[in-house]
Write a protein that holds these residues in place. Structure first.
Motif, short mmCIF file in Angstrom:
data_model
loop_
_atom_site.label_atom_id
_atom_site.label_comp_id
_atom_site.label_asym_id
_atom_site.label_seq_id
_atom_site.Cartn_x
_atom_site.Cartn_y
_atom_site.Cartn_z
N LYS A 171 5.31 -101.71 -58.44
CA LYS A 171 4.31 -101.15 -57.38
C LYS A 171 4.83 -100.53 -56.27
O LYS A 171 5.92 -100.95 -55.92
N THR A 172 4.29 -99.41 -55.90
CA THR A 172 4.64 -98.53 -55.00
C THR A 172 3.55 -98.26 -53.92
O THR A 172 2.40 -98.28 -54.20
N GLU A 173 4.12 -98.14 -52.77
CA GLU A 173 3.05 -98.03 -51.63
C GLU A 173 3.10 -96.33 -51.48
O GLU A 173 3.82 -95.82 -51.41
N THR A 174 1.59 -96.06 -51.40
CA THR A 174 1.42 -94.47 -51.08
C THR A 174 1.56 -94.01 -49.77
O THR A 174 0.76 -94.77 -49.16
N GLN A 175 2.43 -93.10 -49.38
CA GLN A 175 2.44 -92.63 -48.15
C GLN A 175 1.98 -91.00 -48.27
O GLN A 175 2.52 -90.26 -48.95
N GLU A 176 1.20 -90.75 -47.20
CA GLU A 176 0.76 -89.42 -47.24
C GLU A 176 1.93 -88.52 -46.55
O GLU A 176 2.22 -88.92 -45.47
N LYS A 177 2.40 -87.56 -47.34
CA LYS A 177 3.40 -86.79 -46.70
C LYS A 177 3.00 -85.60 -45.69
O LYS A 177 3.69 -85.57 -44.77
N ASN A 178 1.82 -85.36 -45.85
CA ASN A 178 1.31 -84.51 -45.00
C ASN A 178 -0.28 -84.66 -44.67
O ASN A 178 -0.96 -83.94 -45.00
N PRO A 179 -0.26 -85.59 -43.81
CA PRO A 179 -1.76 -86.15 -43.38
C PRO A 179 -2.50 -84.86 -42.53
O PRO A 179 -1.64 -84.09 -41.76
N LEU A 180 -3.62 -84.79 -42.57
CA LEU A 180 -4.37 -83.86 -42.10
C LEU A 180 -4.53 -84.19 -40.54
O LEU A 180 -4.88 -85.52 -40.21
N PRO A 181 -4.47 -83.31 -39.75
CA PRO A 181 -4.89 -83.78 -38.26
C PRO A 181 -6.16 -84.21 -37.87
O PRO A 181 -7.10 -83.80 -38.65
N THR A 182 -6.04 -84.90 -36.87
CA THR A 182 -7.67 -85.40 -36.45
C THR A 182 -8.35 -84.39 -35.77
O THR A 182 -7.51 -83.34 -35.22
#
Length: 50
Positions: free
Chosen positions: A27-38
């Motif tokens: 099981k791996t945790e998904t991490q957003e590498k390039n999150p979109l700006p708010t």
């Protein structure tokens, strides 16, 4: 030889897929590498450049 390879590409062998053991996967945790700006970040950058 050409005939047998053509037949294999028509219908892939799904036996390996159906026998796959999901319990062996980690099981791996998904991490957003390039999150979109708010919206706030976009507004701040617009004001900074204007």
């Amino acid at each position: 030889i050409l005939l047998s390879s053509a037949n294999m590409s028509d219908k892939p062998d799904l036996a390996e897929v159906s026998n796959f053991d999901k319990t062996k996967l980690k099981k791996t945790e998904t991490q957003e590498k390039n999150p979109l700006p708010t919206k706030e970040t976009i507004e701040q950058e617009k004001q900074a450049t204007a």
